[in-house]
Design an enzyme around this catalytic site. Structure first.
Site, PDB file in Angstrom:
ATOM      1  N   GLY A 223       1.803   2.434  10.734  1.00 49.73           N
ATOM      2  CA  GLY A 223       2.951   3.378  10.822  1.00 49.73           C
ATOM      3  C   GLY A 223       3.551   3.809  11.977  1.00 49.73           C
ATOM      4  O   GLY A 223       4.107   4.884  12.206  1.00 49.73           O
TER       5      GLY A 223
ATOM      6  N   HIS B  50      -9.786   1.031   4.056  1.00 50.79           N
ATOM      7  CA  HIS B  50      -8.862   1.156   4.723  1.00 50.79           C
ATOM      8  C   HIS B  50      -8.873   2.186   5.873  1.00 50.79           C
ATOM      9  O   HIS B  50      -9.648   3.135   5.940  1.00 50.79           O
ATOM     10  CB  HIS B  50      -7.430   1.848   3.856  1.00 50.79           C
ATOM     11  CG  HIS B  50      -6.318   1.982   4.613  1.00 50.79           C
ATOM     12  ND1 HIS B  50      -5.888   2.872   5.557  1.00 50.79           N
ATOM     13  CD2 HIS B  50      -5.124   1.035   4.481  1.00 50.79           C
ATOM     14  CE1 HIS B  50      -4.660   2.478   5.925  1.00 50.79           C
ATOM     15  NE2 HIS B  50      -4.244   1.420   5.532  1.00 50.79           N
TER      16      HIS B  50
ATOM     17  N   GLU C 284      -7.342   4.695   7.067  1.00 47.82           N
ATOM     18  CA  GLU C 284      -7.264   6.267   6.719  1.00 47.82           C
ATOM     19  C   GLU C 284      -8.544   6.846   6.008  1.00 47.82           C
ATOM     20  O   GLU C 284      -8.832   7.937   6.097  1.00 47.82           O
ATOM     21  CB  GLU C 284      -5.948   6.329   5.980  1.00 47.82           C
ATOM     22  CG  GLU C 284      -4.719   6.289   6.902  1.00 47.82           C
ATOM     23  CD  GLU C 284      -3.567   5.685   6.192  1.00 47.82           C
ATOM     24  OE1 GLU C 284      -3.409   5.632   4.820  1.00 47.82           O
ATOM     25  OE2 GLU C 284      -2.708   5.146   6.786  1.00 47.82           O
TER      26      GLU C 284
ATOM     27  N   GLU D  68      -5.798  -4.955  10.317  1.00 45.33           N
ATOM     28  CA  GLU D  68      -5.075  -3.620  10.460  1.00 45.33           C
ATOM     29  C   GLU D  68      -5.443  -3.220  11.639  1.00 45.33           C
ATOM     30  O   GLU D  68      -6.202  -2.155  11.556  1.00 45.33           O
ATOM     31  CB  GLU D  68      -4.776  -2.960   9.367  1.00 45.33           C
ATOM     32  CG  GLU D  68      -4.407  -3.487   8.061  1.00 45.33           C
ATOM     33  CD  GLU D  68      -3.875  -2.497   7.125  1.00 45.33           C
ATOM     34  OE1 GLU D  68      -2.738  -2.660   6.767  1.00 45.33           O
ATOM     35  OE2 GLU D  68      -4.547  -1.598   6.678  1.00 45.33           O
TER      36      GLU D  68
ATOM     37  N   SER E 200       2.763  -1.882  10.539  1.00 49.24           N
ATOM     38  CA  SER E 200       4.254  -1.769  10.723  1.00 49.24           C
ATOM     39  C   SER E 200       5.010  -3.305  10.621  1.00 49.24           C
ATOM     40  O   SER E 200       5.713  -3.558  11.093  1.00 49.24           O
ATOM     41  CB  SER E 200       4.351  -1.510  12.230  1.00 49.24           C
ATOM     42  OG  SER E 200       3.966  -0.056  12.509  1.00 49.24           O
TER      43      SER E 200
ATOM     44  N   ASN F 237       0.910  -1.108   0.045  1.00 47.29           N
ATOM     45  CA  ASN F 237      -0.109   0.171   0.024  1.00 47.29           C
ATOM     46  C   ASN F 237       0.777   1.193   0.025  1.00 47.29           C
ATOM     47  O   ASN F 237       1.402   1.534   1.134  1.00 47.29           O
ATOM     48  CB  ASN F 237      -1.073  -0.034   1.183  1.00 47.29           C
ATOM     49  CG  ASN F 237      -1.648   1.265   1.512  1.00 47.29           C
ATOM     50  OD1 ASN F 237      -1.937   2.082   0.275  1.00 47.29           O
ATOM     51  ND2 ASN F 237      -2.579   1.473   2.417  1.00 47.29           N
ATOM     52  N   TRP F 238       1.158   1.925  -1.215  1.00 43.92           N
ATOM     53  CA  TRP F 238       1.957   3.117  -1.262  1.00 43.92           C
ATOM     54  C   TRP F 238       1.265   4.300  -0.888  1.00 43.92           C
ATOM     55  O   TRP F 238       1.814   5.617  -0.655  1.00 43.92           O
ATOM     56  CB  TRP F 238       2.043   3.060  -2.713  1.00 43.92           C
ATOM     57  CG  TRP F 238       3.337   2.344  -3.239  1.00 43.92           C
ATOM     58  CD1 TRP F 238       3.917   1.245  -2.541  1.00 43.92           C
ATOM     59  CD2 TRP F 238       3.980   2.102  -4.542  1.00 43.92           C
ATOM     60  NE1 TRP F 238       4.992   0.506  -3.077  1.00 43.92           N
ATOM     61  CE2 TRP F 238       5.025   0.857  -4.174  1.00 43.92           C
ATOM     62  CE3 TRP F 238       3.719   2.621  -5.630  1.00 43.92           C
ATOM     63  CZ2 TRP F 238       5.888   0.474  -5.402  1.00 43.92           C
ATOM     64  CZ3 TRP F 238       4.541   2.322  -6.882  1.00 43.92           C
ATOM     65  CH2 TRP F 238       5.379   1.376  -6.557  1.00 43.92           C
ATOM     66  N   LYS F 239      -0.015   4.321  -0.292  1.00 44.66           N
ATOM     67  CA  LYS F 239      -0.850   5.726   0.037  1.00 44.66           C
ATOM     68  C   LYS F 239      -0.353   6.658  -0.912  1.00 44.66           C
ATOM     69  O   LYS F 239      -0.289   6.220  -2.008  1.00 44.66           O
ATOM     70  CB  LYS F 239      -0.260   5.830   1.526  1.00 44.66           C
ATOM     71  CG  LYS F 239      -0.656   4.582   2.428  1.00 44.66           C
ATOM     72  CD  LYS F 239      -0.095   4.769   3.857  1.00 44.66           C
ATOM     73  CE  LYS F 239      -0.260   3.425   4.702  1.00 44.66           C
ATOM     74  NZ  LYS F 239      -0.360   3.506   5.924  1.00 44.66           N
TER      75      LYS F 239
HETATM   76  P1  PGA Z   1       2.435   0.547   7.456  1.00 45.13           P
HETATM   77  O1  PGA Z   1       0.975   0.558   6.790  1.00 45.13           O
HETATM   78  O2  PGA Z   1       2.884  -0.974   7.080  1.00 45.13           O
HETATM   79  O3  PGA Z   1       3.163   1.600   7.071  1.00 45.13           O
HETATM   80  O4  PGA Z   1       2.018   0.388   9.120  1.00 45.13           O
HETATM   81  C1  PGA Z   1       0.034  -0.513   6.601  1.00 45.13           C
HETATM   82  C2  PGA Z   1      -1.146  -0.099   6.082  1.00 45.13           C
HETATM   83  O5  PGA Z   1      -1.641   1.176   6.192  1.00 45.13           O
HETATM   84  O6  PGA Z   1      -1.738  -0.833   5.215  1.00 45.13           O
END
Ligand code: PGA
Length: 233
Positions: A161, A86, A88, A155, A197, A6-8
């Site tokens: 993160g 997700h 976010e 998640e 993470s 997931n490159w966001k």
């Molecule tokens: P992260 O993000 O590996 O940077 O914790 C995972 C995600 O948001 O899918």
């Protein structure tokens, strides 16, 4: 094993070209998909020899939805998968379970959907209730024939993160719980990924967790060599 990146909201098209110049040289036999933001879909599709996914699509397929990307447009670019819900999107863009349910109903007939669920830090003690509620609302009314297109990504919001993760034991217990709940309610064995993470310090241990079918990886997927090392750890 499934390794979904997931490159966001990262990279521009020259970064994408450079990334795949490196990453395409590795021969990975695992199931790999890169979820990129809409302006990068075309470049990523053109340069990657692996699957490309959309990080989000609209709950309607056309019409007056300024700023959105439709499922048809994403399919036009040749995407193979779409992230739904997700954390976010749920938190920063106020996406509700009702909206996510609409997206799942629209998308799961046509494409693989990765439905993200997870508890926030305040919800740790009520984790099972929260996960059950998310799954119940999000999957409500989705047709049985579409279930094979749906992968669940567990998640925990507090792990994304942050560099902090549940223990391998906790991940095993939670994913087993998710699988049992889904099996008893929908009579279908869903695949479940872990995300939050994941990095070179924990991936070896996490790969040993029996119930985990793969990973959704953010920060640690942004560098081609690092991501390849994770896959091969
Ligand atoms: P992260 O993000 O590996 O940077 O914790 C995972 C995600 O948001 O899918």
């Amino acid at each position: 094993m499934i390794y979904y990146a997931n490159w966001k909201l990262n990279k521009n098209s020259s970064d994408v070209v450079e990334y795949f110049e490196k990453f395409n040289k590795f021969n990975c036999l695992d199931d790999i998909c890169f979820f990129v933001s809409p302006p990068l879909l075309q470049t990523a599709k053109l340069h990657s020899k692996y699957k490309i996914g959309a990080q989000n699509v609209c709950y309607e397929d056309f019409g007056a939805f300024t700023g959105e990307t439709s499922l048809s447009q994403a399919l036009d670019f040749g995407v193979s998968s779409v992230l739904i819900g997700h954390s976010e999107r749920r938190i920063k863009f106020f996406e509700t379970d009702e909206l996510l349910n609409d997206k799942l109903k629209l998308c799961s007939e046509k494409i693989e959907c990765v439905l993200c669920i997870g508890e926030n830090i305040e919800g740790k003690a009520r984790k099972q209730d929260i996960l059950e509620a998310q799954l119940t609302y999000d999957l409500d009314g989705v047709k049985f024939e579409c279930y094979p297109n749906i992968i669940i990504a567990y998640e925990p919001v507090w792990a994304i993160g942050s560099g902090v993760t549940p223990t391998a034991d906790e991940i095993e217990r939670t994913i087993k719980f998710i699988k049992c709940f889904l099996k008893s309610k929908y009579e279908f064995e869903f695949k479940v990924l872990y995300g939050g993470s994941v990095d070179l310090n924990n991936i070896k241990e996490f790969k040993q967790i029996p119930s985990v079918d793969g990973f959704l990886i953010g920060g640690a997927s942004l560098d081609a060599e690092k991501f390849y090392k994770l896959i091969n750890a």
